[in-house]
Scaffold this motif. Sequence first.
Motif, PDB file in Angstrom:
ATOM      1  N   TYR A 150       0.754  -1.064  -0.002  1.00 27.13           N
ATOM      2  CA  TYR A 150      -0.087   0.112   0.013  1.00 27.13           C
ATOM      3  C   TYR A 150       0.951   1.238   0.043  1.00 27.13           C
ATOM      4  O   TYR A 150       1.796   1.361   0.853  1.00 27.13           O
ATOM      5  CB  TYR A 150      -0.851  -0.252   1.352  1.00 27.13           C
ATOM      6  CG  TYR A 150      -1.404   1.264   1.842  1.00 27.13           C
ATOM      7  CD1 TYR A 150      -2.239   2.001   0.997  1.00 27.13           C
ATOM      8  CD2 TYR A 150      -0.958   1.552   3.073  1.00 27.13           C
ATOM      9  CE1 TYR A 150      -2.595   3.376   1.850  1.00 27.13           C
ATOM     10  CE2 TYR A 150      -1.394   2.622   3.773  1.00 27.13           C
ATOM     11  CZ  TYR A 150      -2.178   3.751   3.250  1.00 27.13           C
ATOM     12  OH  TYR A 150      -2.653   4.905   3.543  1.00 27.13           O
ATOM     13  N   ARG A 200      -8.258   1.234   9.940  1.00 24.40           N
ATOM     14  CA  ARG A 200      -7.718   1.820   8.759  1.00 24.40           C
ATOM     15  C   ARG A 200      -7.732   3.395   8.558  1.00 24.40           C
ATOM     16  O   ARG A 200      -6.779   3.949   8.217  1.00 24.40           O
ATOM     17  CB  ARG A 200      -8.705   1.542   7.362  1.00 24.40           C
ATOM     18  CG  ARG A 200      -8.030   2.032   6.021  1.00 24.40           C
ATOM     19  CD  ARG A 200      -9.124   2.038   4.969  1.00 24.40           C
ATOM     20  NE  ARG A 200     -10.032   3.157   4.964  1.00 24.40           N
ATOM     21  CZ  ARG A 200     -11.369   3.013   5.119  1.00 24.40           C
ATOM     22  NH1 ARG A 200     -11.820   2.103   4.893  1.00 24.40           N
ATOM     23  NH2 ARG A 200     -11.937   4.144   4.976  1.00 24.40           N
ATOM     24  N   MET A 241      -9.220  -2.576  -1.960  1.00 23.76           N
ATOM     25  CA  MET A 241      -9.402  -1.026  -2.125  1.00 23.76           C
ATOM     26  C   MET A 241     -10.800  -0.509  -1.800  1.00 23.76           C
ATOM     27  O   MET A 241     -10.973   0.270  -1.369  1.00 23.76           O
ATOM     28  CB  MET A 241      -8.378  -0.418  -3.261  1.00 23.76           C
ATOM     29  CG  MET A 241      -9.321  -0.851  -4.610  1.00 23.76           C
ATOM     30  SD  MET A 241      -8.227  -0.439  -6.042  1.00 23.76           S
ATOM     31  CE  MET A 241      -8.631   1.325  -5.878  1.00 23.76           C
ATOM     32  N   SER A 273      -3.817  -4.408  -1.315  1.00 24.48           N
ATOM     33  CA  SER A 273      -2.543  -4.960  -1.006  1.00 24.48           C
ATOM     34  C   SER A 273      -2.800  -6.317  -0.358  1.00 24.48           C
ATOM     35  O   SER A 273      -3.892  -6.479   0.104  1.00 24.48           O
ATOM     36  CB  SER A 273      -1.790  -3.868  -0.002  1.00 24.48           C
ATOM     37  OG  SER A 273      -2.775  -3.511   1.118  1.00 24.48           O
ATOM     38  N   ASN A 303       3.091   8.799   2.369  1.00 20.60           N
ATOM     39  CA  ASN A 303       1.977   7.945   1.715  1.00 20.60           C
ATOM     40  C   ASN A 303       1.395   9.245   0.643  1.00 20.60           C
ATOM     41  O   ASN A 303       0.771   9.082  -0.290  1.00 20.60           O
ATOM     42  CB  ASN A 303       0.880   7.618   2.514  1.00 20.60           C
ATOM     43  CG  ASN A 303       0.911   6.072   2.606  1.00 20.60           C
ATOM     44  OD1 ASN A 303       0.756   5.534   1.512  1.00 20.60           O
ATOM     45  ND2 ASN A 303       0.944   5.461   3.618  1.00 20.60           N
ATOM     46  N   ASN A 344      -4.300   1.486  -4.255  1.00 17.40           N
ATOM     47  CA  ASN A 344      -4.494   0.181  -4.873  1.00 17.40           C
ATOM     48  C   ASN A 344      -4.499  -0.894  -3.649  1.00 17.40           C
ATOM     49  O   ASN A 344      -4.276  -0.447  -2.466  1.00 17.40           O
ATOM     50  CB  ASN A 344      -3.025  -0.122  -5.655  1.00 17.40           C
ATOM     51  CG  ASN A 344      -1.876  -0.155  -4.689  1.00 17.40           C
ATOM     52  OD1 ASN A 344      -1.283   1.057  -4.522  1.00 17.40           O
ATOM     53  ND2 ASN A 344      -1.396  -1.098  -4.202  1.00 17.40           N
ATOM     54  N   ASN A 378      -2.667   7.034  -1.436  1.00 16.20           N
ATOM     55  CA  ASN A 378      -4.230   7.296  -1.101  1.00 16.20           C
ATOM     56  C   ASN A 378      -4.799   7.900  -2.369  1.00 16.20           C
ATOM     57  O   ASN A 378      -4.330   8.848  -2.833  1.00 16.20           O
ATOM     58  CB  ASN A 378      -4.575   7.857   0.104  1.00 16.20           C
ATOM     59  CG  ASN A 378      -3.981   7.298   1.430  1.00 16.20           C
ATOM     60  OD1 ASN A 378      -4.041   5.905   1.391  1.00 16.20           O
ATOM     61  ND2 ASN A 378      -3.170   7.851   2.221  1.00 16.20           N
ATOM     62  N   TRP A 434      -6.260  -6.628   1.620  1.00 18.06           N
ATOM     63  CA  TRP A 434      -6.956  -5.341   2.026  1.00 18.06           C
ATOM     64  C   TRP A 434      -7.615  -4.934   0.579  1.00 18.06           C
ATOM     65  O   TRP A 434      -6.623  -4.594  -0.453  1.00 18.06           O
ATOM     66  CB  TRP A 434      -6.073  -4.134   2.244  1.00 18.06           C
ATOM     67  CG  TRP A 434      -6.794  -2.890   2.425  1.00 18.06           C
ATOM     68  CD1 TRP A 434      -8.121  -2.366   2.348  1.00 18.06           C
ATOM     69  CD2 TRP A 434      -6.162  -1.589   2.693  1.00 18.06           C
ATOM     70  NE1 TRP A 434      -8.044  -1.015   2.443  1.00 18.06           N
ATOM     71  CE2 TRP A 434      -6.967  -0.408   2.747  1.00 18.06           C
ATOM     72  CE3 TRP A 434      -4.557  -1.356   2.889  1.00 18.06           C
ATOM     73  CZ2 TRP A 434      -6.451   0.742   3.038  1.00 18.06           C
ATOM     74  CZ3 TRP A 434      -4.225  -0.071   3.434  1.00 18.06           C
ATOM     75  CH2 TRP A 434      -5.190   1.089   3.282  1.00 18.06           C
ATOM     76  N   GLY A 452      -3.333   3.209   7.532  1.00 17.45           N
ATOM     77  CA  GLY A 452      -4.011   2.473   6.338  1.00 17.45           C
ATOM     78  C   GLY A 452      -3.509   0.848   6.528  1.00 17.45           C
ATOM     79  O   GLY A 452      -4.441   0.102   6.730  1.00 17.45           O
ATOM     80  N   SER A 453      -2.279   0.644   6.841  1.00 23.39           N
ATOM     81  CA  SER A 453      -2.080  -0.880   6.920  1.00 23.39           C
ATOM     82  C   SER A 453      -2.706  -1.515   8.297  1.00 23.39           C
ATOM     83  O   SER A 453      -2.564  -2.796   8.259  1.00 23.39           O
ATOM     84  CB  SER A 453      -0.576  -1.021   6.967  1.00 23.39           C
ATOM     85  OG  SER A 453       0.059  -0.346   8.250  1.00 23.39           O
ATOM     86  N   PRO A 470      -7.039   3.783  -0.013  1.00 22.74           N
ATOM     87  CA  PRO A 470      -5.753   3.481  -0.850  1.00 22.74           C
ATOM     88  C   PRO A 470      -5.978   3.440  -2.535  1.00 22.74           C
ATOM     89  O   PRO A 470      -6.952   3.344  -3.028  1.00 22.74           O
ATOM     90  CB  PRO A 470      -5.363   2.058  -0.447  1.00 22.74           C
ATOM     91  CG  PRO A 470      -6.963   1.491  -0.262  1.00 22.74           C
ATOM     92  CD  PRO A 470      -7.647   2.385   0.312  1.00 22.74           C
TER      93      PRO A 470
END
Length: 334
Positions: A19, A137, A156, A34, A196, A32, A22, A154, A141-142, A30
């Motif tokens: 990831y 999230r 998107m 992951s 990010n 994309n 965003n 995950w 995000g991760s 995100p």
Amino acid sequence: MSSHTSYALAHPNIAFIKYWGNRDDDLRLPANGSISMNLEGLETRTRVDFDDSLSADELRINRESPDNSATERVSRMLDEVRQLAGMQLFARVESHNNFPLGAGIASSASGFAALAMAASQAAGLELDEASLSCLARHGSGSACRSIPGGFVEWKMGTGDADSFAIAIASPGYWDLEDCIAMLSSAPKVTGSSVGNRLAGTSPLQAARVIDAPRRLAICRDAILGRDFGTFASIVEEDSNLMHAVMMTSRPSLFYWLPETLRVMQAVKAARAQGLPACYTVDAGPNVHVLCERSAVQETVKLVESLPGVREIRLAKAGGPARLVENSPRAEDGS
Ligand code: PMV
């Protein structure tokens, strides 16, 4: 006096398909999808106590008070929980990690996953796994990938409600080991939240994102087919792509040390000689060397012989975030 307390534990995770970037920075939607694996043995344990004697949220990480920005980030998640639960109490949050903070092992992932679980439980909410993953999230995000167990994807999603992580295989499905070559435990220069936001400034990001469904499908199939050769190639390619974006964003981000590249090259050369091992690097200098369990000893021997490797941590696939009954201390008490 009223107080509501819960403890939760979550593992960090290592991304195989990364990831980075965003499409909505505030909601952390995100660019994309992951794929990752939770890391057993490494953990954050977090205790949340909503208490009517408090006049503000209080945060301690490894028994110390962190800077204001960390407390504000935690308070934002607590605000969301308070809003969902219709309550107004402030909270005391105590969090313990048994691995170094901010050094390329995603402490924000396990931290916000454990916080989402402990805070929602302490507030009396009964969130299902998808809602917990969305809540995590919002913190990092991760972190959404540290809610389910084992090998995790995950998706998107199309918006806030369906961008969450699901398990694609249980922890015992594939005997994969992460041999983490610790090169430096110094906190990273640019945190991944800031990094990010820079992803879109690289002209390479669009190409990385458009090709992501292909890499995700190859990686997912390689995990489900326990096909190490295919897995190794796509994992290294994906890590290289993310670092190419980092290095070409404005301002540019270089997370590698010279020793990072040495480990990467040695692992690649050993694989050409038949060792089932590959590398991946997150937003820090440490190298995650992934191998089949049968090759752990040989992989450790190789990695520990390389310059700059100060310590190796081993982790196999770990379980989901979960509530714990006992003390909030991490295993080694650090
Ligand atoms: O969730 P964040 O903001 O800590 O970003 C994590 C980014 C990487 O670790 C570099 C990649 C990933 O997918 O975990």
